[in-house]
Scaffold this motif. Sequence first.
Motif, short mmCIF file in Angstrom:
data_model
loop_
_atom_site.label_atom_id
_atom_site.label_comp_id
_atom_site.label_asym_id
_atom_site.label_seq_id
_atom_site.Cartn_x
_atom_site.Cartn_y
_atom_site.Cartn_z
N HIS A 184 -11.52 2.57 3.44
CA HIS A 184 -10.14 2.29 2.99
C HIS A 184 -10.06 0.88 2.37
O HIS A 184 -9.40 0.68 1.35
N ALA A 221 -3.47 15.71 4.40
CA ALA A 221 -3.64 15.22 3.02
C ALA A 221 -3.28 16.31 2.02
O ALA A 221 -2.67 16.04 0.98
N ILE A 280 -1.49 7.76 3.28
CA ILE A 280 -1.77 8.37 4.59
C ILE A 280 -0.41 8.64 5.23
O ILE A 280 0.30 7.70 5.58
N GLU A 281 -0.04 9.92 5.36
CA GLU A 281 1.27 10.29 5.90
C GLU A 281 1.13 10.89 7.30
O GLU A 281 0.38 11.85 7.50
N GLU A 282 1.86 10.33 8.26
CA GLU A 282 1.83 10.84 9.64
C GLU A 282 2.41 12.25 9.72
O GLU A 282 3.36 12.59 9.02
N SER A 310 -10.11 12.88 2.49
CA SER A 310 -10.65 13.42 3.75
C SER A 310 -11.71 14.47 3.49
O SER A 310 -12.73 14.53 4.18
N PHE A 334 -5.61 10.53 2.35
CA PHE A 334 -6.39 10.79 3.56
C PHE A 334 -5.49 11.40 4.63
O PHE A 334 -4.27 11.14 4.67
N ASP A 335 -6.09 12.19 5.53
CA ASP A 335 -5.37 12.67 6.71
C ASP A 335 -5.06 11.48 7.62
O ASP A 335 -5.87 10.56 7.75
N ALA A 336 -3.90 11.54 8.25
CA ALA A 336 -3.55 10.52 9.26
C ALA A 336 -4.19 10.91 10.59
O ALA A 336 -4.58 12.06 10.80
#
Length: 918
Positions: A96, A114, A108-110, A15, A62-64
């Motif tokens: 991606h 990141a 990518i974690e909800e 990100s 990456f940011d979710a």
Amino acid sequence: MPNSKTPPFILVDGSSYLFRAFHGLPPLTNSKGQDTGAIYGVINMLKSLINQYHPTHMAVVFDAKGKTFRDDIYKEYKANRPPMPEELRGQIAPLHEIIRAMGLPIIIEEGVEADDVIGTLAKQATEKGINTLISTGDKDMAQLVNQHVTLINTMTNQLMDVEGVKQKFGIPPELIIDFLALKGDKVDNIPGVPGVGDKSAQALLNGIGGINEIYQNLDKIADLSFRGSKTMAAKMQEHEEQARLSYQLATIHVDLELNCSPESLCPTSPDNAQLQALFAEYEFKRWLNEVSNEAASEASSKSTDVETTPDSSIDRSQYETVFDREHFSQWLKKLRAAPLIAFDTETTSLDYMEAELVGLSFCVAPGEAAYVPVAHDYPDAPEQLPRDWVLSQLKPLLEDDSCKKVGQHLKYDKNVLANYDIALNGIAFDTMLESYVYNSTATRHDMDSLALAYLNHQTIHYEDIAGKGAKQLTFNQIPLEQAAPYAAEDADVTFRLHQVLWQKLEQEPRLKSILQDIEVPLASVLSRMEQLGVRIDSQQLAQQSQDLAKRIDELEKEVHEKAGEVFNLSSTKQLQHILFDKLELPVIKKTPKGAPSTSEEVLQELALDYPIPNMIMEYRGLTKLKNTYTDKLPKMINHRTGRVHTSYHQAVAATGRLSSTDPNLQNIPIRNEAGRRVRQAFVPRAGYKIVAADYSQIELRIMAHLSQDKGLLDAFSAGKDIHRATAAEVFGVELEQVTTEQRRSAKAINFGLIYGMSAFGLSRQLNIPRSDAQKYMDLYFERYPGVLRYMDETREHAREKGYVETVFGRRLYLPDIKASNGARRKGAERAAINAPMQGTAADIIKMAMLKVDDWIRKSASDDVFMMMQVHDELVFEIAEHQLEAHCATIVSLMEQAAALSVPLEVEAGVGINWDEAH
């Protein structure tokens, strides 16, 4: 990075790099208009990282989408950040996809950032003694650094270990969270403690300790030697809650429950087939070539039972270099016997009037190519066949119309040969034009781009053998060991490109007709016009330059006086400061980087209410006119002909219009006096006059034909003034009662609709309320319902097919017609409406040029010369004693160039210069 022979575990802050690439690199798009700059930046960084460290374990994080736990703690967290631009949002999914195809794990974690994923994995690795390299541009990550964790800023290749953190921030890594909590972070909207900056934060942390220690020892703050220390304790006490909240927000969580571990994150083999498709789609040509070679190697190593794509590499070792007469005679026999010859010249210059022939290359079948050098003159150059002898041998073949030739931009070669008294005939095909007609927007139409796009072949680039910049060699200076394969490859690649492109065009009869009946024959017409050139009165231009310099100087002084200070009018930064900081003019529009725009469009709007913008526009216009034309044109007069020779380009404008360069004849202004004065310097030879023949309202006539609107058809067929007729319909008055103002408004509507203008645009142009503009447009569509139907159907056709067509079948592809970005989609819709009209007008004037040129060559002798093509106008030199007859013939031929549902009208003006003739 700690010394170790084992490659580090690499964690990439995707990100961080995504935003940095988007904002820090120039915007890139492919030929379909898709944004690719951020994709390119991130992939380039990843490739660099992999090449440098060859990691066995790696992940890109990456940011979710959506909120994180920090938003729950503090709803203003990152509230200052603007929404993600659509141009960036559209690049995330392709990025991606490419990373996955490269075989790299993506995480990518909800609900978290990141940073938290990276922090957790870095902590796990540290506990197992694994050295970790975090690739990021984010300063917050410094809190993760320890004896096993190092940061790398891949944009600058700068490493930061424990000592590096101390040097950069003045504190050790374990105090970075406290540092951020005290000083805050404007980017993430972490509040911090008001009045605490870098130096005071460093003094507090080094003098007392972290946040907890500071709040336990507030009485010690006054003893610290930093500015404001005496009052700092009170500030700290007042903002304790804010400081502790900031500490929470700045803390990277390192204890997430993840479905992966450092050991499980191993890159896999890249999917070269998918990468080929993706790199081709986004037009990353160097990477496409790299991965194509890898894919070809893979394919060749597999079983022959499996059908694979043929190896795209071209064997240059089979090319021949012709040094003696016997070898040349063998090739001459081959050329005479061949049904089609690919042909190319090598010269000393891109300027066809100055270029000297250095060699010629030929190809009669794929891979069967030769180079005939005639003028390489570097030290120790081998003996070559004499140029005059070679040309005398080739002249009958080159001038033979029945000997069919194909080339890449053969108009240039035709012009060069004309300097040697050879008329190149038999031009059957041109790969540049084949590509352009097949799809004008798919790729650039130079040979290197076409070879990559259609043959998947990386050609030898000129820079590879000649070098770059001021020290670049001309072709005669290049050793034949390098020059010969380069030159022969040009002919070979041209032959192969023709085979591929012609096969595609044969499946599209209307496109094939555009190529054969318009573009290829037009190249020879343009060549004759280029060789003829235009006569320029250099003394007139010298006087104009003096007058312009005087007015430019006056304008500069007037602007400085009104601004209240001296500044550089050509400096965008300084102009921004004057207009928006000092004079506080309203910011109409911003640049992609967020600065106030000073574009022409913005200045036009500001000029309605303020004096300086209008003066800046005049200054820019006159400066451009002086630099581009009055100063430059006299220097462009050819010493042999005494005339200026432009270059017309057939494969540049997507709609089919011609453009010109060196000089650009299309851009000389006609709506202001200074521009018209430049045109006054375009003069005929003695005993001749300038004649300018111009299509009248051609795009509106094409609109009538395309829309089949009865009102428009009737008005044109009856020979009415179309703007007056439109005004009568829209304003509900008799034709003779239409006022000048009403006609002006109707003209704005007529031309505005052609370019897809909205009610907002019309209101700005006419300086009327938007509601009135909308009312005018509604009335227009009521009176001319066929136009509205045409516009709706054309948009729908464009959405369905992805392209629109001219009356004669030329296509314009519109990749943005389904874009998620509203502005882009609207732009494509406007282009969909306009392109069929602009493209049809381009086709018509090209067909007119073919007709007129044919007449001139067959019957008009030296009494008339077609000299220039500018927009919808052809410019001639005509002998005074034949003016009337030849003007009548030209008008007739141009009006008969195409049959539409309404008559084409041409107006011809005569004068002692171009301005007077217009």
